[in-house]
Design an enzyme around this catalytic site. Sequence first.
Site, PDB file in Angstrom:
ATOM      1  N   HIS A  14       0.832  -1.195   0.000  1.00 62.65           N
ATOM      2  CA  HIS A  14       0.000   0.000   0.000  1.00 62.65           C
ATOM      3  C   HIS A  14       0.874   1.255   0.000  1.00 62.65           C
ATOM      4  O   HIS A  14       2.093   1.197   0.204  1.00 62.65           O
ATOM      5  CB  HIS A  14      -0.922  -0.011   1.213  1.00 62.65           C
ATOM      6  N   GLU A  20       1.219   3.704   2.088  1.00 63.72           N
ATOM      7  CA  GLU A  20       1.939   3.999   3.321  1.00 63.72           C
ATOM      8  C   GLU A  20       3.220   3.176   3.439  1.00 63.72           C
ATOM      9  O   GLU A  20       4.262   3.684   3.865  1.00 63.72           O
ATOM     10  CB  GLU A  20       1.042   3.713   4.537  1.00 63.72           C
ATOM     11  N   ALA A  43     -25.945   7.960 -34.425  1.00 70.02           N
ATOM     12  CA  ALA A  43     -25.721   7.138 -35.621  1.00 70.02           C
ATOM     13  C   ALA A  43     -26.784   7.473 -36.656  1.00 70.02           C
ATOM     14  O   ALA A  43     -27.847   8.032 -36.334  1.00 70.02           O
ATOM     15  CB  ALA A  43     -25.788   5.647 -35.280  1.00 70.02           C
ATOM     16  N   ARG A  95     -11.724   4.587 -20.725  1.00 70.73           N
ATOM     17  CA  ARG A  95     -11.687   3.120 -20.689  1.00 70.73           C
ATOM     18  C   ARG A  95     -10.615   2.628 -19.728  1.00 70.73           C
ATOM     19  O   ARG A  95     -10.840   1.724 -18.930  1.00 70.73           O
ATOM     20  CB  ARG A  95     -11.398   2.554 -22.088  1.00 70.73           C
ATOM     21  N   THR A 112     -24.947  -3.279 -30.099  1.00 70.60           N
ATOM     22  CA  THR A 112     -23.664  -2.678 -30.470  1.00 70.60           C
ATOM     23  C   THR A 112     -22.677  -3.735 -30.932  1.00 70.60           C
ATOM     24  O   THR A 112     -21.910  -3.520 -31.881  1.00 70.60           O
ATOM     25  CB  THR A 112     -23.090  -1.898 -29.275  1.00 70.60           C
ATOM     26  N   LEU A 164     -13.599  -3.329 -27.482  1.00 71.55           N
ATOM     27  CA  LEU A 164     -13.750  -2.931 -26.077  1.00 71.55           C
ATOM     28  C   LEU A 164     -12.438  -3.019 -25.302  1.00 71.55           C
ATOM     29  O   LEU A 164     -12.414  -3.416 -24.138  1.00 71.55           O
ATOM     30  CB  LEU A 164     -14.827  -3.773 -25.372  1.00 71.55           C
ATOM     31  N   GLU A 204     -20.549   1.829 -22.953  1.00 70.92           N
ATOM     32  CA  GLU A 204     -20.394   2.239 -24.347  1.00 70.92           C
ATOM     33  C   GLU A 204     -21.419   1.451 -25.141  1.00 70.92           C
ATOM     34  O   GLU A 204     -21.126   0.376 -25.666  1.00 70.92           O
ATOM     35  CB  GLU A 204     -18.971   1.977 -24.849  1.00 70.92           C
ATOM     36  N   GLY A 227     -25.593   1.501 -27.254  1.00 73.26           N
ATOM     37  CA  GLY A 227     -26.544   2.245 -28.058  1.00 73.26           C
ATOM     38  C   GLY A 227     -27.618   2.898 -27.205  1.00 73.26           C
ATOM     39  O   GLY A 227     -27.632   2.794 -25.977  1.00 73.26           O
TER      40      GLY A 227
END
Length: 368
Positions: A53, A55, A165, A187, A199, A207, A293, A295
Amino acid sequence: MFSSADHAYMAQALRLAERGMFSATPNPRVGCVVVQAGRIVGSGWHERAGQPHAEINALKVAGLAARGATVYVTLEPCSHYGLTPPCVEALKHAGIAKVVMAIEDPNPLVSGKGCALLRQSGIDVQSGLLGTEARALNIGFVNRMLNNRPWIRSKVAASLDGKIALKNGLSQWITGKAARQDGHRWRARSCAILTGIGTVKADDPQLSVREINTSRQPLKVVVDRHLETPVDAKLLFGENVLIFTTDANTKKADILRKKGAQVIGIPDGHDKVDLVKMMHKLADLGINELLVEAGNKLNGALVKADLIDELVIFLAPHLLGDRALGLIDLPELTSLDQKSSLEIQDLRMIGKDIRIIAKFSRNYSACP
């Protein structure tokens, strides 16, 4: 309560935390600086789950100079054993005199317990310095801990008249290269990308993050109620594919599993995927930020289910006309009182396009 120096040190810790923007998931993005006699003697951030981490990294750099020092950390130090030992014990062992943190950890395993243990050891603890900024940096993690679902952000590219579109489905490319590169940054910071079967069939998207360097690819998630995903779909090439459907016990489901996809059935009783339960499942999988992402149909369904938290809209300087496909498919309103209200958070030019970031107007436990 806090001095200008305190603000400067915490701002540095926040900048360090941002270095884990693309890689820390499912953990929060955390930065830390160790200050001794007005000088930073150690700094660090959390890069990825299973690694030290923030710290621990900062204390390692500080070494013996940490004794009697003040630690500035963007999130409450952990007090439980997970993949790594608790940071509270490391801070105590290093002889830290004071801990200043931005926010308490919303994780029920930690929340308030780290502060209590530090105080019991005689360490001065202060909280709330640049807390708004720290929550914004980890809005997905906070939302998952408090509300058991990811922070859901929908990214849409549209013409100036709000069309995504042509009527025949053609949409590449409405926006310019700079906007598309910025889209890949969204993304990269997301734990998962969600799209719909419409889509997938229309655009065959990958993707994946391609325009910027990242050490991690987000989970690819598809809502496909009748399992129409083609077996040669581009998103199936690679790893980390999750398909939500109404019936996961079919031959097509088995074929998709052999292609490497995980297939989960979450029916809503009306021949559709239960979107609310799907979000809870994604939270269980450690998804902090979900980027949609999709339609206008899936976006509309998510808005109607009150699931979209934030919109990132890229508006290109074009007009596509009334017959082109609209931004979000919503039922016709009969009164302006029925409108969905949003709060614009940011407005700027990205190349030749306009980027608008807006949050839906509702009360958020995770909101900064």
